[in-house]
Design a protein around this motif. Sequence first.
Motif, PDB file in Angstrom:
ATOM      1  N   ALA A   1       4.809 -11.926  13.679  1.00 40.38           N
ATOM      2  CA  ALA A   1       6.036 -11.267  13.228  1.00 40.38           C
ATOM      3  C   ALA A   1       6.410 -11.717  11.822  1.00 40.38           C
ATOM      4  O   ALA A   1       6.868 -10.907  11.000  1.00 40.38           O
ATOM      5  CB  ALA A   1       7.172 -11.556  14.203  1.00 40.38           C
ATOM      6  N   MET A   2       6.223 -12.992  11.527  1.00 39.37           N
ATOM      7  CA  MET A   2       6.522 -13.500  10.184  1.00 39.37           C
ATOM      8  C   MET A   2       5.592 -12.876   9.138  1.00 39.37           C
ATOM      9  O   MET A   2       6.019 -12.531   8.036  1.00 39.37           O
ATOM     10  CB  MET A   2       6.396 -15.026  10.171  1.00 39.37           C
ATOM     11  CG  MET A   2       7.406 -15.733  11.061  1.00 39.37           C
ATOM     12  SD  MET A   2       7.087 -17.502  11.235  1.00 39.37           S
ATOM     13  CE  MET A   2       7.519 -18.069   9.584  1.00 39.37           C
ATOM     14  N   LEU A   3       4.325 -12.733   9.493  1.00 39.27           N
ATOM     15  CA  LEU A   3       3.381 -12.104   8.570  1.00 39.27           C
ATOM     16  C   LEU A   3       3.751 -10.642   8.338  1.00 39.27           C
ATOM     17  O   LEU A   3       3.740 -10.156   7.201  1.00 39.27           O
ATOM     18  CB  LEU A   3       1.969 -12.213   9.130  1.00 39.27           C
ATOM     19  CG  LEU A   3       0.873 -11.574   8.275  1.00 39.27           C
ATOM     20  CD1 LEU A   3       0.693 -12.339   6.964  1.00 39.27           C
ATOM     21  CD2 LEU A   3      -0.451 -11.519   9.040  1.00 39.27           C
ATOM     22  N   LEU A   4       4.079  -9.920   9.408  1.00 35.75           N
ATOM     23  CA  LEU A   4       4.446  -8.503   9.270  1.00 35.75           C
ATOM     24  C   LEU A   4       5.728  -8.341   8.450  1.00 35.75           C
ATOM     25  O   LEU A   4       5.873  -7.367   7.703  1.00 35.75           O
ATOM     26  CB  LEU A   4       4.614  -7.878  10.651  1.00 35.75           C
ATOM     27  CG  LEU A   4       3.326  -7.706  11.472  1.00 35.75           C
ATOM     28  CD1 LEU A   4       3.651  -7.282  12.901  1.00 35.75           C
ATOM     29  CD2 LEU A   4       2.392  -6.688  10.808  1.00 35.75           C
ATOM     30  N   ALA A   5       6.660  -9.290   8.578  1.00 36.33           N
ATOM     31  CA  ALA A   5       7.884  -9.226   7.780  1.00 36.33           C
ATOM     32  C   ALA A   5       7.561  -9.349   6.293  1.00 36.33           C
ATOM     33  O   ALA A   5       8.121  -8.626   5.451  1.00 36.33           O
ATOM     34  CB  ALA A   5       8.859 -10.318   8.215  1.00 36.33           C
ATOM     35  N   GLU A   6       6.645 -10.246   5.947  1.00 36.60           N
ATOM     36  CA  GLU A   6       6.259 -10.396   4.540  1.00 36.60           C
ATOM     37  C   GLU A   6       5.487  -9.173   4.054  1.00 36.60           C
ATOM     38  O   GLU A   6       5.678  -8.723   2.926  1.00 36.60           O
ATOM     39  CB  GLU A   6       5.417 -11.666   4.366  1.00 36.60           C
ATOM     40  CG  GLU A   6       5.034 -11.962   2.932  1.00 36.60           C
ATOM     41  CD  GLU A   6       6.243 -12.209   2.034  1.00 36.60           C
ATOM     42  OE1 GLU A   6       6.146 -11.955   0.820  1.00 36.60           O
ATOM     43  OE2 GLU A   6       7.292 -12.664   2.548  1.00 36.60           O
ATOM     44  N   ILE A   7       4.633  -8.624   4.898  1.00 39.33           N
ATOM     45  CA  ILE A   7       3.907  -7.405   4.526  1.00 39.33           C
ATOM     46  C   ILE A   7       4.883  -6.274   4.259  1.00 39.33           C
ATOM     47  O   ILE A   7       4.753  -5.523   3.282  1.00 39.33           O
ATOM     48  CB  ILE A   7       2.912  -7.012   5.640  1.00 39.33           C
ATOM     49  CG1 ILE A   7       1.787  -8.045   5.723  1.00 39.33           C
ATOM     50  CG2 ILE A   7       2.343  -5.629   5.387  1.00 39.33           C
ATOM     51  CD1 ILE A   7       0.854  -7.838   6.900  1.00 39.33           C
ATOM     52  N   THR A   8       5.888  -6.130   5.129  1.00 37.35           N
ATOM     53  CA  THR A   8       6.898  -5.093   4.925  1.00 37.35           C
ATOM     54  C   THR A   8       7.611  -5.281   3.596  1.00 37.35           C
ATOM     55  O   THR A   8       7.862  -4.322   2.857  1.00 37.35           O
ATOM     56  CB  THR A   8       7.921  -5.124   6.079  1.00 37.35           C
ATOM     57  OG1 THR A   8       7.239  -4.951   7.326  1.00 37.35           O
ATOM     58  CG2 THR A   8       8.954  -4.022   5.912  1.00 37.35           C
ATOM     59  N   ASN A   9       7.929  -6.507   3.280  1.00 36.87           N
ATOM     60  CA  ASN A   9       8.627  -6.813   2.036  1.00 36.87           C
ATOM     61  C   ASN A   9       7.773  -6.483   0.814  1.00 36.87           C
ATOM     62  O   ASN A   9       8.282  -6.030  -0.218  1.00 36.87           O
ATOM     63  CB  ASN A   9       9.018  -8.287   2.020  1.00 36.87           C
ATOM     64  CG  ASN A   9       9.925  -8.629   0.861  1.00 36.87           C
ATOM     65  OD1 ASN A   9      10.900  -7.934   0.590  1.00 36.87           O
ATOM     66  ND2 ASN A   9       9.611  -9.719   0.172  1.00 36.87           N
ATOM     67  N   VAL A  10       6.456  -6.676   0.939  1.00 36.33           N
ATOM     68  CA  VAL A  10       5.542  -6.445  -0.186  1.00 36.33           C
ATOM     69  C   VAL A  10       5.127  -4.981  -0.276  1.00 36.33           C
ATOM     70  O   VAL A  10       5.034  -4.410  -1.375  1.00 36.33           O
ATOM     71  CB  VAL A  10       4.296  -7.349  -0.044  1.00 36.33           C
ATOM     72  CG1 VAL A  10       3.234  -6.983  -1.088  1.00 36.33           C
ATOM     73  CG2 VAL A  10       4.682  -8.818  -0.164  1.00 36.33           C
ATOM     74  N   ALA A  11       4.870  -4.366   0.870  1.00 37.15           N
ATOM     75  CA  ALA A  11       4.259  -3.035   0.880  1.00 37.15           C
ATOM     76  C   ALA A  11       5.249  -1.908   0.658  1.00 37.15           C
ATOM     77  O   ALA A  11       4.840  -0.790   0.314  1.00 37.15           O
ATOM     78  CB  ALA A  11       3.534  -2.813   2.207  1.00 37.15           C
ATOM     79  N   ILE A  12       6.539  -2.151   0.848  1.00 32.14           N
ATOM     80  CA  ILE A  12       7.493  -1.066   0.683  1.00 32.14           C
ATOM     81  C   ILE A  12       7.725  -0.797  -0.796  1.00 32.14           C
ATOM     82  O   ILE A  12       7.763  -1.706  -1.618  1.00 32.14           O
ATOM     83  CB  ILE A  12       8.823  -1.389   1.403  1.00 32.14           C
ATOM     84  CG1 ILE A  12       9.620  -0.111   1.602  1.00 32.14           C
ATOM     85  CG2 ILE A  12       9.611  -2.459   0.669  1.00 32.14           C
ATOM     86  CD1 ILE A  12      10.728  -0.232   2.623  1.00 32.14           C
ATOM     87  N   GLN A  13       7.819   0.477  -1.143  1.00 31.99           N
ATOM     88  CA  GLN A  13       7.958   0.882  -2.527  1.00 31.99           C
ATOM     89  C   GLN A  13       9.381   1.332  -2.825  1.00 31.99           C
ATOM     90  O   GLN A  13      10.233   1.367  -1.929  1.00 31.99           O
ATOM     91  CB  GLN A  13       6.942   1.987  -2.831  1.00 31.99           C
ATOM     92  CG  GLN A  13       5.503   1.525  -2.559  1.00 31.99           C
ATOM     93  CD  GLN A  13       4.499   2.623  -2.777  1.00 31.99           C
ATOM     94  OE1 GLN A  13       3.723   2.604  -3.723  1.00 31.99           O
ATOM     95  NE2 GLN A  13       4.513   3.602  -1.890  1.00 31.99           N
ATOM     96  N   GLU A  14       9.641   1.668  -4.062  1.00 33.01           N
ATOM     97  CA  GLU A  14      11.003   1.998  -4.479  1.00 33.01           C
ATOM     98  C   GLU A  14      11.559   3.200  -3.734  1.00 33.01           C
ATOM     99  O   GLU A  14      12.759   3.293  -3.517  1.00 33.01           O
ATOM    100  CB  GLU A  14      11.025   2.257  -5.990  1.00 33.01           C
ATOM    101  CG  GLU A  14      10.731   1.008  -6.822  1.00 33.01           C
ATOM    102  CD  GLU A  14      10.807   1.294  -8.304  1.00 33.01           C
ATOM    103  OE1 GLU A  14      11.027   2.486  -8.668  1.00 33.01           O
ATOM    104  OE2 GLU A  14      10.648   0.363  -9.103  1.00 33.01           O
ATOM    105  N   ASP A  15      10.703   4.136  -3.352  1.00 32.42           N
ATOM    106  CA  ASP A  15      11.180   5.327  -2.654  1.00 32.42           C
ATOM    107  C   ASP A  15      11.305   5.115  -1.145  1.00 32.42           C
ATOM    108  O   ASP A  15      11.547   6.069  -0.396  1.00 32.42           O
ATOM    109  CB  ASP A  15      10.262   6.512  -2.946  1.00 32.42           C
ATOM    110  CG  ASP A  15       8.827   6.254  -2.521  1.00 32.42           C
ATOM    111  OD1 ASP A  15       8.546   5.151  -2.019  1.00 32.42           O
ATOM    112  OD2 ASP A  15       7.989   7.162  -2.703  1.00 32.42           O
ATOM    113  N   GLY A  16      11.138   3.872  -0.682  1.00 40.18           N
ATOM    114  CA  GLY A  16      11.269   3.597   0.743  1.00 40.18           C
ATOM    115  C   GLY A  16      10.010   3.853   1.545  1.00 40.18           C
ATOM    116  O   GLY A  16      10.002   3.671   2.771  1.00 40.18           O
ATOM    117  N   ARG A  17       8.922   4.262   0.898  1.00 39.55           N
ATOM    118  CA  ARG A  17       7.660   4.496   1.582  1.00 39.55           C
ATOM    119  C   ARG A  17       6.796   3.243   1.536  1.00 39.55           C
ATOM    120  O   ARG A  17       6.902   2.450   0.618  1.00 39.55           O
ATOM    121  CB  ARG A  17       6.903   5.669   0.938  1.00 39.55           C
ATOM    122  CG  ARG A  17       7.626   6.998   1.026  1.00 39.55           C
ATOM    123  CD  ARG A  17       6.926   8.045   0.178  1.00 39.55           C
ATOM    124  NE  ARG A  17       7.572   9.338   0.270  1.00 39.55           N
ATOM    125  CZ  ARG A  17       7.187  10.306   1.097  1.00 39.55           C
ATOM    126  NH1 ARG A  17       6.154  10.120   1.893  1.00 39.55           N
ATOM    127  NH2 ARG A  17       7.834  11.459   1.129  1.00 39.55           N
TER     128      ARG A  17
END
Length: 554
Positions: free
Chosen positions: A334-350
């Motif tokens: 879950a901690m890894l996925l949280a960091e991935i979400t933080n990195v992978a999300i772009q300015e348009d929310g995608r």
Amino acid sequence: MLSRHIQRLGRDWVARWDLAERLFRDGQACKHMTWAEYCCWTRYSHLNSQDCPGSRKSPLFRNWQLSKLVQNCSIHRSVPNMKSEGDEPSLKRRRHSGDWDVGCSPDEKLSTSPNEISPPPTETQHEKESTPKPKGGVIKRHWEYFCQQSKKMKILEEDKQISQDNKDPQEKFDFTVTSYNILSQDLLEDNSHLYKHCRRHVLAWDYRFPNILSDIKQLDADVLCLQEVQEDQYHTEIKPSLEALGYHCEYKMRTGRKPDGCSICFKTSKFSLLSSNPVEFFRRNIPLLDRDNVGLVLLLQPRFYYKPATAICIANTHLLYNPRRGDIKLTQLAMLLAEITNVAIQEDGRFCPLVLCGDFNSVPYSPLYNFLREGKLNYEGLTIGKVSGQETSPRGTRLLSIPIWPQSLGITQDCMYEEQQKQLDKERETEESKETQLENMEASVIVSKRSPADLHHSFQLSSVYSHYLPDSGVPEVTTCHSRTAVTVDYIFYSAAKESSAKQPGTEHIFDGGLNLLGRLSLVTEQDLWTVNGLPNETNSSDHLPLLAKFRLEE
């Protein structure tokens, strides 16, 4: 002066010994011999061992029957003293019989019967010394190519390759990814009981690293995700060697006193680095998270691509091994996925496309695996020992607590940082019109009624491998040593939109996705034991490297 009787016996012994020595030297007695100090002095019990030239302190011979030796070619040497690479392998190599999908070097044939003996060699001693010894059996792995047709994967002919469209190469971006646990030398030595089946010389780092580097060169992947990378070896050998091959390397060592970590390397001719984000799973103030595992998340930008703003997220990790601590494994994930979400999300929310690699210490279709694949998990009533599926009869009946991790960790049930999820929800509410809000009311009610034992993540992940051979249904394995042979290594990827249905609670969407073009096939446990398991003469880790080819779809 010795008596004539003693002199005659001595000449008789020396003559027989010289004959045997010539036979061994010329290679005529037999090719595969084992020495067991067998021959004896019973006929000459009145002789002292010191009366014979070349004798040791203790009598060397017990019964020298040379004629029977030459006739039957049955001299046997003890197994621990075997040093020749052509010697008979250990018993584990003979555990299975039959025809395996394993190739051998041109000069060596692997026998499937312990009684099968190769014919005696015909080359001279000089030729044997000048000719390099063949290495052990080679695992045969082949490329499996795919094409996407009507949402079904179809295996193409093996000799048919997929390449980028030469007419307009910038419209398609293909790249390859390898995940490889290279086995830290310190961990190998600390867990020597796992490698009792191995010949000692194949476990030395000076022997192993050239083989590992050769594997990496042959795989020639655009992105390398390596686990169990030892820090001192990384700085002195691994990183310089990979940089010489055109890679840029990022590294995260485990916390505490652990000497190894995870590394992501990529070809600078293929990608440029946008960000590098290490993840430490250890939390001093949270008893649950007292382990030193880590992860690494990179954001890469493809070079020479027609959409310069496009990015690809590459993540790599090595989760806790302990089969009985599924609560720690799920929390680390879950901690890894949280960091991935933080990195992978772009300015348009995608979300940009994601490739997630690593040693997850979990078997296929276990609860942890299913959570990654399906994006959801209800763990109410799930025992801690069953999370990873590593044990067929898990010890203990302790259930996962609800919630698994404390609120102080700052991660939501959606595997996102709390602050980030609040901000995203607020932005989405302001952007949506009233009509859209009414249309999404039903989904919002579903989310609000979610059980505290429900976990979700926002990525539509597929596994590169199917984990069973398509023809026989025999399980594939990625690791093999004295205690087990199983799959724990994976390459997951965010599939293109049309290949996966969106689940409730995964409101964020991808900016395109990835299509799987091909993969390097895996093998079975039986295949690996025909080459004496792992590590062996040619495969210098206890894990096999995984390799996949993707195409970025827009």
